[in-house]
Enzyme design. Structure first.
Site, mmCIF file in Angstrom:
data_model
loop_
_atom_site.group_PDB
_atom_site.id
_atom_site.type_symbol
_atom_site.label_atom_id
_atom_site.label_comp_id
_atom_site.label_asym_id
_atom_site.label_seq_id
_atom_site.Cartn_x
_atom_site.Cartn_y
_atom_site.Cartn_z
ATOM 1 N N HIS A 87 0.831 -1.207 0.000
ATOM 2 C CA HIS A 87 0.000 0.000 0.000
ATOM 3 C C HIS A 87 0.867 1.260 0.000
ATOM 4 C CE1 HIS A 87 -2.941 -2.886 1.962
ATOM 5 N NE2 HIS A 87 -3.663 -2.389 0.976
ATOM 6 N N GLY A 136 -3.157 -1.101 -7.247
ATOM 7 C CA GLY A 136 -2.101 -2.095 -7.363
ATOM 8 C C GLY A 136 -2.407 -3.117 -8.441
#
Length: 313
Positions: free
Chosen positions: A43, A178
């Site tokens: 993250h 992502g």
């Protein structure tokens, strides 16, 4: 490296929208990193990508932390999804670049009516708990089918809907996702294109542990033995790419080998697919940009991973 600083925590939708508009009025680019919390280095790499997104203008970074009930089926792990909000804030503060955290208590209208399937006939944790309060869904019809969509029929409907809501609330210029969640990234890219969101979508590369395991919030639920066995996912993907670059481009053979490897190490395979990178159309032979996508269970934990291959380069 920026000095640590506490981000502002915003819980109200109207306050979040007003905050973004003030930042834009100041000449800043607003970048959002949507998460469900329990943050890890993967993250934080998305935040780094957001910080680098606007080279000309100063950037204001918003990280969202919201566990979205509409992307979980009643049989899935919503109740046990890991959470550590205080720890998340410490990690975000340590980056020194996050300006705001959007952490709303709820983003859905909660009804008191009967439980029932919304459009598409799929029931999520949201509908099971809240009846028919929320009725509007965003779907990316073709890209949401297959792979994760086959075994998780409510997932991409829930993802596309919540991301649309976040985009409407925050009004970002840039959003970072992502590429570990490869199908999700492509679904969001297509939704943004088709619905004319004026937002640049950035796909950030997978971040791995030192031994190759793709970072995931769910890794915390793996036992030591399961975690060791789960390394077979990334290793089999690397082996497949190495073989493809040496000329082994038959997709059936590649998929069979990966399934065999994962099964022999104790995994329960959900799917192994080789698809075109943008369209996600399955291919029989690798002769252009493809991605091998894998989902498998180790114990009670479902893990996903992928690897991009382009035999032309």
């Amino acid at each position: 490296m920026a000095a640590p600083r506490e981000p502002e925590v915003i819980r109200d939708k109207a306050a979040m929208r007003a905050w973004s508009r003030r930042r834009r009025a100041e000449g800043k680019t607003v970048a959002v990193v949507p998460t469900m919390g329990y943050l890890h280095q993967g993250h934080l790499s998305l935040i780094s990508a957001a910080a680098a997104a606007a080279s000309a203008d100063p950037v204001a970074i918003v990280v969202t932390i919201y566990v979205n009930p509409s992307q979980f089926a009643p049989s899935e792990d919503l109740a046990t999804y890991p959470s550590d909000f205080a720890g998340d804030l410490r990690k975000l503060a340590s980056t020194g670049v996050v300006d705001a955290v959007f952490n709303p208590p709820d983003l859905y209208v909660r009804g008191a009516g009967r439980r029932g399937a919304a459009s598409g006939g799929a029931i999520s944790c949201l509908e099971e708990a809240a009846g028919d309060g929320h009725e509007t869904w965003v779907r990316v019809e073709r890209l949401e089918k297959g792979m994760c969509g086959a075994s998780r029929p409510v997932f991409f409907r829930g993802v596309a809907t919540i991301v649309s809501k976040l985009f409407n609330i925050i009004e970002p210029d840039v959003a970072v996702f992502g590429k570990k969640d490869y199908q999700q990234w492509r679904v969001i890219c297509r939704m943004v294109r088709d619905l004319d969101f004026a937002i640049e979508i950035i796909g950030s590369e997978i971040v791995r542990e030192a031994d190759g395991l793709a970072m995931s919030s769910r890794n915390v639920h793996l036992s030591r033995e399961e975690r060791e066995k789960a390394l077979s996912i990334s290793r089999s993907l690397v082996d497949a790419r190495t073989g493809a670059l040496k000329g082994n481009t038959d997709c059936k053979q590649i998929k069979n080998k990966i399934v065999q490897t994962l099964t022999e190490t104790g995994g329960q395979v959900d799917y192994v697919e080789i698809v075109e990178q943008e369209s996600l159309v399955p291919v029989e032979q690798i002769d252009g940009p493809v991605v091998i996508c894998v989902a498998a269970w180790f114990g009670k934990v479902r893990l996903i991973d992928n690897i991009e291959i382009d035999t032309r380069s």
